[in-house]
Design a protein around this motif. Structure first.
Motif, PDB file in Angstrom:
ATOM      1  N   ALA A   1      51.164  43.526  67.527  1.00  0.00           N
ATOM      2  CA  ALA A   1      52.434  43.077  66.948  1.00  0.00           C
ATOM      3  C   ALA A   1      52.541  43.404  65.453  1.00  0.00           C
ATOM      4  N   GLY A   2      51.478  43.203  64.711  1.00  0.00           N
ATOM      5  CA  GLY A   2      51.507  43.499  63.279  1.00  0.00           C
ATOM      6  C   GLY A   2      51.704  44.978  63.003  1.00  0.00           C
ATOM      7  N   TYR A   3      51.038  45.819  63.775  1.00  0.00           N
ATOM      8  CA  TYR A   3      51.179  47.263  63.588  1.00  0.00           C
ATOM      9  C   TYR A   3      52.612  47.722  63.907  1.00  0.00           C
ATOM     10  N   VAL A   4      53.183  47.167  64.967  1.00  0.00           N
ATOM     11  CA  VAL A   4      54.549  47.532  65.352  1.00  0.00           C
ATOM     12  C   VAL A   4      55.526  47.081  64.274  1.00  0.00           C
ATOM     13  N   THR A   5      55.332  45.887  63.738  1.00  0.00           N
ATOM     14  CA  THR A   5      56.212  45.368  62.689  1.00  0.00           C
ATOM     15  C   THR A   5      56.138  46.244  61.446  1.00  0.00           C
ATOM     16  N   VAL A   6      54.940  46.612  61.044  1.00  0.00           N
ATOM     17  CA  VAL A   6      54.783  47.501  59.878  1.00  0.00           C
ATOM     18  C   VAL A   6      55.396  48.870  60.175  1.00  0.00           C
ATOM     19  N   ALA A   7      55.191  49.382  61.370  1.00  0.00           N
ATOM     20  CA  ALA A   7      55.769  50.690  61.722  1.00  0.00           C
ATOM     21  C   ALA A   7      57.295  50.638  61.658  1.00  0.00           C
ATOM     22  N   PHE A   8      57.899  49.586  62.181  1.00  0.00           N
ATOM     23  CA  PHE A   8      59.360  49.462  62.105  1.00  0.00           C
ATOM     24  C   PHE A   8      59.818  49.420  60.655  1.00  0.00           C
ATOM     25  N   ARG A   9      59.102  48.658  59.810  1.00  0.00           N
ATOM     26  CA  ARG A   9      59.473  48.560  58.392  1.00  0.00           C
ATOM     27  C   ARG A   9      59.370  49.916  57.706  1.00  0.00           C
ATOM     28  N   LEU A  10      58.276  50.628  57.940  1.00  0.00           N
ATOM     29  CA  LEU A  10      58.072  51.919  57.284  1.00  0.00           C
ATOM     30  C   LEU A  10      59.048  52.985  57.781  1.00  0.00           C
ATOM     31  N   ILE A  11      59.279  53.029  59.072  1.00  0.00           N
ATOM     32  CA  ILE A  11      60.212  54.018  59.631  1.00  0.00           C
ATOM     33  C   ILE A  11      61.630  53.761  59.132  1.00  0.00           C
ATOM     34  N   THR A  12      62.047  52.498  59.158  1.00  0.00           N
ATOM     35  CA  THR A  12      63.382  52.151  58.685  1.00  0.00           C
ATOM     36  C   THR A  12      63.501  52.420  57.191  1.00  0.00           C
ATOM     37  N   GLY A  13      62.458  52.099  56.440  1.00  0.00           N
ATOM     38  CA  GLY A  13      62.463  52.360  55.004  1.00  0.00           C
ATOM     39  C   GLY A  13      62.541  53.850  54.687  1.00  0.00           C
ATOM     40  N   TRP A  14      61.767  54.642  55.394  1.00  0.00           N
ATOM     41  CA  TRP A  14      61.791  56.095  55.174  1.00  0.00           C
ATOM     42  C   TRP A  14      63.157  56.672  55.513  1.00  0.00           C
ATOM     43  N   TRP A  15      63.715  56.232  56.627  1.00  0.00           N
ATOM     44  CA  TRP A  15      65.035  56.686  57.068  1.00  0.00           C
ATOM     45  C   TRP A  15      66.082  56.411  55.984  1.00  0.00           C
ATOM     46  N   PHE A  16      66.110  55.199  55.455  1.00  0.00           N
ATOM     47  CA  PHE A  16      67.124  54.858  54.471  1.00  0.00           C
ATOM     48  C   PHE A  16      66.829  55.486  53.111  1.00  0.00           C
ATOM     49  N   PHE A  17      65.556  55.520  52.707  1.00  0.00           N
ATOM     50  CA  PHE A  17      65.222  56.145  51.431  1.00  0.00           C
ATOM     51  C   PHE A  17      65.638  57.615  51.431  1.00  0.00           C
TER      52      PHE A  17
END
Length: 175
Positions: A22-38
């Motif tokens: 769960a922690g890895y998936v949460t971090v992956a969602f945060r990083l992917i979404t952050g990269w997409w928007f950045f």
């Protein structure tokens, strides 16, 4: 497996989840979404031509419940200037916040706001109401609800500072 209890629509429910993943998936969602928007914001900021939302706003579909507001924004010079500045800068800052995990809930809130505006601005519902803009909105909801900045993010450090400890309401912006 771990078990979690939650209240959903007035009912207590219990569900199992893979705690180790769960922690890895949460971090992956945060990083992917952050990269997409950045990258969306950075691309607009560094483009050869200045970013303009005028065409997007002026051509919002009639099916959109916000079509009148978008037309107003397209024809109001100060609001159009503000929009032209805030979209690329906002996208870049939201993405950066998610990438480093700082002010994550605040970034997720504004990311969700932008995705809501994009969802109603596109109003491309010929194939149904579920589209990429709605899925982007759901990514921001996930990141904010699960306090993704507390896992391998700067928010975990910020929440331990004396400044935040003395102002517990700031935790609503962090996480």
């Amino acid at each position: 497996m771990s078990t979690k209890q939650a209240e959903l629509l007035g009912n207590q429910i219990e569900f199992d989840y893979a705690e180790s993943v769960a922690g890895y998936v949460t971090v992956a969602f945060r990083l992917i979404t952050g990269w997409w928007f950045f990258m969306a914001g950075w691309g607009k900021l560094t483009a050869a031509e200045p970013f303009s939302a005028a065409g997007y706003l002026a051509n919002a579909p009639a099916a959109s419940p916000l079509q009148g507001f978008f037309a107003f924004a397209a024809n109001t010079p100060w609001l159009l200037e503000f929009t032209n500045f805030m979209i690329p800068v906002g996208e870049a800052l939201i993405g950066l916040g998610l990438l480093v995990g700082a002010l994550t809930r605040l970034a997720a809130f504004f990311g969700g706001f932008l995705m809501t505006m994009f969802y109603f601005g596109n109003a491309s519902w010929s194939h149904g109401y579920v589209n990429g803009d709605l899925m982007g909105l759901m990514l921001f909801v996930f990141v904010g609800v699960f306090a993704a900045g507390r896992i391998m993010g700067l928010d975990s450090i910020l929440e331990d500072t004396k400044f935040v400890q003395e102002r517990p309401k700031l935790k609503y912006l962090l996480g």
